[in-house]
Design an enzyme around this catalytic site. Structure first.
Site, PDB file in Angstrom:
ATOM      1  N   SER A 282       0.837  -1.199   0.000  1.00  0.00           N
ATOM      2  CA  SER A 282       0.000   0.000   0.000  1.00  0.00           C
ATOM      3  C   SER A 282       0.872   1.250   0.000  1.00  0.00           C
ATOM      4  O   SER A 282       1.566   1.491  -0.976  1.00  0.00           O
ATOM      5  CB  SER A 282      -1.028   0.018   1.131  1.00  0.00           C
ATOM      6  OG  SER A 282      -2.029   0.982   0.828  1.00  0.00           O
TER       7      SER A 282
ATOM      8  N   CYS B 148      -0.711  -4.046   4.087  1.00  0.00           N
ATOM      9  CA  CYS B 148      -1.429  -5.306   4.163  1.00  0.00           C
ATOM     10  C   CYS B 148      -0.422  -6.446   4.206  1.00  0.00           C
ATOM     11  O   CYS B 148       0.785  -6.217   4.200  1.00  0.00           O
ATOM     12  CB  CYS B 148      -2.375  -5.457   2.967  1.00  0.00           C
ATOM     13  SG  CYS B 148      -1.524  -5.528   1.386  1.00  0.00           S
TER      14      CYS B 148
ATOM     15  N   HIS C  33       2.655  14.647   5.627  1.00  0.00           N
ATOM     16  CA  HIS C  33       2.413  16.053   5.316  1.00  0.00           C
ATOM     17  C   HIS C  33       2.898  16.822   6.545  1.00  0.00           C
ATOM     18  O   HIS C  33       2.534  16.454   7.677  1.00  0.00           O
ATOM     19  CB  HIS C  33       0.928  16.321   5.072  1.00  0.00           C
ATOM     20  CG  HIS C  33       0.349  15.414   4.033  1.00  0.00           C
ATOM     21  ND1 HIS C  33       0.533  15.609   2.687  1.00  0.00           N
ATOM     22  CD2 HIS C  33      -0.390  14.291   4.148  1.00  0.00           C
ATOM     23  CE1 HIS C  33      -0.079  14.648   2.018  1.00  0.00           C
ATOM     24  NE2 HIS C  33      -0.640  13.826   2.891  1.00  0.00           N
TER      25      HIS C  33
END
Length: 112
Positions: free
Chosen positions: A57, A77, A62
């Site tokens: 994934s 995952c 930020h």
């Protein structure tokens, strides 16, 4: 995992190269396979947005140096261990306070 990290030194939060190295190391420590990464700094002393794309994934960050704040999202995952990635990120950034949310997703019951 969603992590809000507060009280971080502004210099760390505006250094794209540092953050990219950190998130790539975090992915590796979690047992994830890195496919690609891209980080963008918004200027001297400004924030950074970055993503490490994983076979499992992604990890994103930020930052807002002016607030001493970083938001990190760690989605993985398979056998990858996102908590190991978060531990490495927190150790390097040394926040004064953290807020962690864990979301468990499943395809069970999902129909098209």
């Amino acid at each position: 995992m969603l992590a809000d990290l507060n009280g971080i030194d502004a210099a760390r939060l505006s250094d794209s190269a540092f953050l990219e190295t950190l998130l790539r190391e975090a992915a590796t420590s979690a047992g994830a396979q890195i496919l690609f990464s891209h980080f963008h700094g918004f200027g001297d002393g400004q924030g950074v947005t970055g993503v490490v794309l994983l076979a499992e994934s992604h990890i994103t960050i930020h930052t807002w140096p002016e607030c001493g704040f970083a938001a990190a999202d760690i989605f993985m995952c398979g056998s990858a261990q996102p908590e190991l990635a978060l531990a490495l990120i927190a150790k390097a950034l040394q926040p004064n306070a953290t807020r962690i949310q864990s979301l468990h997703r499943s395809s069970t019951g999902v129909t098209a």
